[in-house]
Enzyme design. Structure first.
Site, PDB file in Angstrom:
ATOM      1  N   GLU A 118       5.259 -13.269 -20.527  1.00 48.76           N
ATOM      2  CA  GLU A 118       5.966 -13.457 -19.319  1.00 48.76           C
ATOM      3  C   GLU A 118       6.224 -14.663 -18.888  1.00 48.76           C
ATOM      4  O   GLU A 118       6.673 -14.761 -17.618  1.00 48.76           O
ATOM      5  CB  GLU A 118       5.490 -12.145 -18.451  1.00 48.76           C
ATOM      6  CG  GLU A 118       3.861 -12.674 -18.155  1.00 48.76           C
ATOM      7  CD  GLU A 118       3.119 -11.772 -17.160  1.00 48.76           C
ATOM      8  OE1 GLU A 118       3.900 -10.892 -16.391  1.00 48.76           O
ATOM      9  OE2 GLU A 118       2.035 -11.974 -16.795  1.00 48.76           O
ATOM     10  N   CYS A 161       6.176  -4.167 -22.692  1.00 47.75           N
ATOM     11  CA  CYS A 161       5.638  -3.316 -21.295  1.00 47.75           C
ATOM     12  C   CYS A 161       6.541  -3.450 -20.032  1.00 47.75           C
ATOM     13  O   CYS A 161       6.052  -3.058 -19.004  1.00 47.75           O
ATOM     14  CB  CYS A 161       4.401  -3.806 -21.267  1.00 47.75           C
ATOM     15  SG  CYS A 161       3.843  -5.318 -20.805  1.00 47.75           S
ATOM     16  N   ARG A 217      -5.127  -4.394 -18.838  1.00 53.28           N
ATOM     17  CA  ARG A 217      -4.594  -5.920 -18.557  1.00 53.28           C
ATOM     18  C   ARG A 217      -5.680  -6.194 -17.199  1.00 53.28           C
ATOM     19  O   ARG A 217      -5.832  -5.491 -16.517  1.00 53.28           O
ATOM     20  CB  ARG A 217      -3.329  -5.872 -17.927  1.00 53.28           C
ATOM     21  CG  ARG A 217      -2.892  -7.301 -17.410  1.00 53.28           C
ATOM     22  CD  ARG A 217      -1.407  -7.119 -17.268  1.00 53.28           C
ATOM     23  NE  ARG A 217      -1.148  -6.724 -15.891  1.00 53.28           N
ATOM     24  CZ  ARG A 217       0.079  -6.698 -15.273  1.00 53.28           C
ATOM     25  NH1 ARG A 217       1.208  -7.003 -15.908  1.00 53.28           N
ATOM     26  NH2 ARG A 217       0.205  -6.226 -14.070  1.00 53.28           N
ATOM     27  N   ARG A 273      11.573 -11.856  -8.123  1.00 46.95           N
ATOM     28  CA  ARG A 273      11.592 -10.731  -8.387  1.00 46.95           C
ATOM     29  C   ARG A 273      11.303  -9.748  -7.083  1.00 46.95           C
ATOM     30  O   ARG A 273      11.851  -8.450  -7.090  1.00 46.95           O
ATOM     31  CB  ARG A 273      10.579 -10.173  -9.445  1.00 46.95           C
ATOM     32  CG  ARG A 273       9.148 -10.251  -9.162  1.00 46.95           C
ATOM     33  CD  ARG A 273       8.131 -10.122 -10.418  1.00 46.95           C
ATOM     34  NE  ARG A 273       7.817  -8.470 -10.655  1.00 46.95           N
ATOM     35  CZ  ARG A 273       6.910  -8.337 -11.310  1.00 46.95           C
ATOM     36  NH1 ARG A 273       6.424  -8.908 -12.097  1.00 46.95           N
ATOM     37  NH2 ARG A 273       6.555  -6.882 -11.622  1.00 46.95           N
ATOM     38  N   HIS A 283       0.777  -1.168   0.114  1.00 48.45           N
ATOM     39  CA  HIS A 283      -0.088   0.116   0.119  1.00 48.45           C
ATOM     40  C   HIS A 283       0.791   1.140   0.036  1.00 48.45           C
ATOM     41  O   HIS A 283       0.500   2.278  -0.748  1.00 48.45           O
ATOM     42  CB  HIS A 283      -0.652   0.110   1.381  1.00 48.45           C
ATOM     43  CG  HIS A 283      -1.940  -1.008   1.235  1.00 48.45           C
ATOM     44  ND1 HIS A 283      -2.642  -1.350   2.352  1.00 48.45           N
ATOM     45  CD2 HIS A 283      -2.547  -1.483   0.260  1.00 48.45           C
ATOM     46  CE1 HIS A 283      -3.500  -2.495   1.778  1.00 48.45           C
ATOM     47  NE2 HIS A 283      -3.505  -2.580   0.867  1.00 48.45           N
ATOM     48  N   ARG A 333      -2.716  -1.560 -15.397  1.00 51.09           N
ATOM     49  CA  ARG A 333      -2.374  -2.607 -14.184  1.00 51.09           C
ATOM     50  C   ARG A 333      -3.834  -2.389 -13.383  1.00 51.09           C
ATOM     51  O   ARG A 333      -3.695  -1.840 -12.266  1.00 51.09           O
ATOM     52  CB  ARG A 333      -1.355  -2.375 -13.336  1.00 51.09           C
ATOM     53  CG  ARG A 333      -0.025  -2.809 -14.000  1.00 51.09           C
ATOM     54  CD  ARG A 333       1.221  -2.725 -12.981  1.00 51.09           C
ATOM     55  NE  ARG A 333       2.588  -3.253 -13.612  1.00 51.09           N
ATOM     56  CZ  ARG A 333       3.596  -2.571 -14.065  1.00 51.09           C
ATOM     57  NH1 ARG A 333       3.203  -1.154 -14.003  1.00 51.09           N
ATOM     58  NH2 ARG A 333       4.854  -3.165 -14.421  1.00 51.09           N
ATOM     59  N   ASN A 338       9.721  -8.277 -16.731  1.00 49.39           N
ATOM     60  CA  ASN A 338       9.857  -8.575 -15.188  1.00 49.39           C
ATOM     61  C   ASN A 338       9.613  -9.852 -14.959  1.00 49.39           C
ATOM     62  O   ASN A 338      10.299 -10.550 -14.228  1.00 49.39           O
ATOM     63  CB  ASN A 338       8.918  -7.562 -14.507  1.00 49.39           C
ATOM     64  CG  ASN A 338       8.903  -5.998 -15.293  1.00 49.39           C
ATOM     65  OD1 ASN A 338       9.797  -5.589 -15.552  1.00 49.39           O
ATOM     66  ND2 ASN A 338       7.883  -5.458 -14.857  1.00 49.39           N
ATOM     67  N   ASP A 339       8.536 -10.344 -15.351  1.00 48.62           N
ATOM     68  CA  ASP A 339       8.103 -11.787 -14.774  1.00 48.62           C
ATOM     69  C   ASP A 339       8.892 -12.689 -15.813  1.00 48.62           C
ATOM     70  O   ASP A 339       9.485 -13.811 -15.235  1.00 48.62           O
ATOM     71  CB  ASP A 339       6.516 -12.117 -14.968  1.00 48.62           C
ATOM     72  CG  ASP A 339       5.946 -11.628 -13.607  1.00 48.62           C
ATOM     73  OD1 ASP A 339       6.483 -11.835 -12.645  1.00 48.62           O
ATOM     74  OD2 ASP A 339       4.853 -10.956 -13.783  1.00 48.62           O
TER      75      ASP A 339
HETATM   76  C1  PEP Z   1       6.027  -7.945 -16.364  1.00 48.31           C
HETATM   77  O1  PEP Z   1       5.935  -8.776 -15.665  1.00 48.31           O
HETATM   78  O2  PEP Z   1       7.166  -7.633 -17.068  1.00 48.31           O
HETATM   79  C2  PEP Z   1       4.778  -6.919 -16.205  1.00 48.31           C
HETATM   80  C3  PEP Z   1       5.040  -5.644 -17.148  1.00 48.31           C
HETATM   81  O3  PEP Z   1       3.910  -6.931 -15.549  1.00 48.31           O
HETATM   82  P1  PEP Z   1       4.119  -6.682 -13.886  1.00 48.31           P
HETATM   83  O4  PEP Z   1       5.277  -5.847 -13.858  1.00 48.31           O
HETATM   84  O5  PEP Z   1       2.849  -6.033 -13.730  1.00 48.31           O
HETATM   85  O6  PEP Z   1       4.209  -8.096 -13.498  1.00 48.31           O
HETATM   86 MG    MG Z   2       3.992  -9.367 -15.045  1.00 47.94          MG
END
Ligand code: PEP
Ligand code: MG
Length: 588
Positions: free
Chosen positions: A433, A504, A337, A467, A194, A301, A456-457
């Site tokens: 991802e 993204c 998303r 992560r 939060h 998001r 990222n994922d």
């Molecule tokens: C990702 O996983 O790269 C992504 C953009 O989504 P999030 O960071 O919201 O998991």
């Molecule tokens: Mg992701």
């Protein structure tokens, strides 16, 4: 001698300033018992303090909604509801009545039991609830013990400071907006907590999850922090400070320059058109995205509308939120998303079971398909919002065409159920991802209209590095050679399948990262609004054909630096380090 702390970048931006420890500490409540004839009075004191705390929280909710945003305000709605938790109330009352404890001791004990039950799980999903419980504890006990609420502003030096918290609770986080807070560091917390949501809304650079080493930081110590990379330089040397000042001056200049350029097309030096869209967490972020000239929203998001909520936002509330974003970008459109809940983001209303491995668990599309009412509501809201502009629906965490097929069926039903009034076509796409999705693009592509690479994922799942684990932050590198190969394969397979693919993930916010991706053939990037000026400058300076040559020549490498080095050298040539742009990139 300077040294480094590493955490998780939770709100972008850089800051230099002295560390200042802040907390809302209520001293431990000593044990004592009361006479039997005091029981009624203590019950009354507890009820009064609880009802006062509820009023105060609702007041903070109203102020927060007004000053920061409705979504942030909802965090306090959840806290107010926690105060009415029957388990908390009955437990406290029984300690007063049966154990003859005074109200503050009874309440503290009960809360401690609830907290330790949650903390025992040592689970990231419990952290927000722990922070909320801490807030409630401080508030009720402060009332019972007649203590003042903390005033963070009063502690701040005139030029501001980088505030250091063991744990930043929402009540403290919302106090920060109007004061010269240069940045925030916390030992606990995740990007989705939060307080991180609030820090991002307030535009305060933040690094969270630094861990116990944060306790070694002396008060008043000079720091340079970077809320994008999660790196903190403690006691920086003179050249590091100079480089910081250079980068700040040039960031301001760059922003001015780019404001003039905002309406001109983004293209590389050799004329390749690049599209820079925005990643948004909240509807309110649309304003910042418009300011930097984002060409639409590449990732909204939506889960930030539900995390921390006690109640499910109904279709109308969601529709209003989506419509606001869609209307802000009537031409270029919004990629919405569907809820990526689970992992480190969870709504209280689902009472999701604690899982050993939440990132490998009941997350995102899995949750939505298992809870058709929740999913249908969201799809209906999205399709209705599409009537006000252009909406694309993006599914997270997909590993199989079946998930797309099932969503498509539901989407068709939703469109059909909307009285035929719905004319807008809503394209459906998936995040790439997971390694499974990347390996099976040929199987997924026939079912979708577009793909979006989530670096990222993908990094987390390809490298087997959590992560959210600050200890592994150096291993979490989206330019590991394995990932470089994966990005290349994805660009090729998307081209073979004739399906559009954008990016993204956060890699596109990194000057070297975006250069690598341009070299591999990617042309559409979605990034957080604060990163736009920097990345636009990179795009304008590079030649896509030079980058393609560099990417083609890179066949082998053992470590991320082998991938980064040639691109970094190239950027040094074409941009120079005239504005500290490359400082944040560490290539050994
Ligand atoms: C990702 O996983 O790269 C992504 C953009 O989504 P999030 O960071 O919201 O998991
Ligand atoms: Mg992701």
């Amino acid at each position: 001698m300077s040294w480094m702390l590493h955490g998780i970048g939770a709100s972008p931006g850089r800051a230099l300033g002295p560390a200042l420890r802040a907390a809302w500490d209520v001293p431990g409540v000593p044990h004592r018992t009361i006479a039997a004839d005091r029981v009624g009075a203590e019950v009354e004191r507890f009820e009064q303090a609880r009802s006062w705390a509820r009023q105060r929280i609702l007041q903070i909710q109203a102020e927060t909604s007004e000053r920061i945003g409705v979504v942030e305000g909802k965090i306090f709605e959840a806290q107010a509801l926690m105060l009415d938790d029957p388990d908390l109330i009955a437990g406290t009352l029984s300690y007063i009545r049966e154990n003859f404890l005074p109200a503050e001791r009874a309440f503290d004990w009960r809360l401690l039991e609830i907290r330790s039950r949650l903390a025992d799980t040592a689970h990231v999903m419990a952290l927000d609830r722990l922070a909320d419980l801490r807030d409630i504890r401080q508030r009720v006990l402060s009332r019972l013990l007649r203590l003042e609420e903390p005033d963070v502003a009063a502690q701040l030096p005139p030029d501001g400071a980088i505030l250091v918290f063991e744990e930043l609770t929402p009540s403290l986080a919302v106090q920060l907006g109007s004061h010269p807070v240069l940045g925030l560091l916390t030992a606990t917390g995740s990007r989705a907590s939060h307080s991180a949501v609030i820090a991002r809304s307030l535009g305060i650079p933040s690094v969270v999850g630094i861990g116990p080493r944060l306790a070694d930081l002396p008060d008043g110590q000079t720091l340079i922090m970077n809320g994008a990379t999660g790196r903190v330089i403690v006691d920086p040397a003179e050249p590091e400070i100079e480089s910081f000042h250079r980068s700040v001056i040039h960031t301001a200049e760059r922003e001015r320059r780019l404001a003039e350029l905002a309406s001109s097309p983004t293209q590389t030096r050799d004329g390749e058109r690049i599209v820079l869209q925005a990643n948004l967490d909240q509807p309110d972020d649309a304003t910042a995205a418009l300011r930097v000239g984002a060409e639409g929203v590449g990732l909204f998001r939506s889960e930030f509308l539900v995390i921390g909520r006690r109640t499910i936002p109904d279709e109308d509330e969601q529709y209003e939120a989506y419509r606001r974003v869609v209307e802000a970008f009537p031409e270029q459109g919004v990629t919405l998303r569907t809820f990526d809940i689970g992992g480190d983001k969870f709504p209280i209303f689902l009472s999701m079971p604690m899982e050993e491995n939440p990132y490998l668990g009941w997350r995102a599309i899995r949750v939505c398909l298992d809870l058709p009412d929740l999913f249908r509501n969201q799809l209906r809201a999205a399709v209705r919002a599409a009537d006000h502009g252009f909406v694309r629906i993006l599914l997270p965490f997909v590993v199989s065409p079946d998930e797309i097929r099932r969503t498509r069926e539901m989407l068709d039903e939703v469109v059909a159920s909307l009285d035929g009034g719905q004319t807008a076509e809503v394209p459906l796409g998936v995040m790439i991802e997971t390694p499974a999705a990347l390996e099976t693009v040929d199987r997924l592509a026939p079912h979708v209209d577009f793909l979006s690479l989530g670096t990222n994922d993908l990094t987390q799942y390809a490298l087997a590095v959590d992560r959210g684990n600050a200890r592994l932050v150096d291993m979490f590198d989206a330019l590991h050679p394995a990932l470089f190969r994966m990005y290349r394969r994805l660009a090729r397979s998307a081209q073979e399948e004739g399906v559009e693919v954008g990016v993204c993930g956060d890699l596109a916010e990194d000057p070297v990262g975006v250069s690598v991706l341009i070299g591999l053939g990617y042309r559409t990037f979605s990034l957080a609004p604060p990163s736009h000026p920097e990345i636009k400058e990179v795009v304008l300076a590079v030649s896509a054909s030079d980058l393609r040559t560099l990417a083609n020549e890179l066949e082998n490498g053992d470590r991320p630096s082998d991938i980064k080095r040639p691109f970094r050298r190239y950027l040094e040539e074409v941009i120079g380090d005239r504005d500290g742009l490359l400082d944040r990139l560490s290539v050994e």
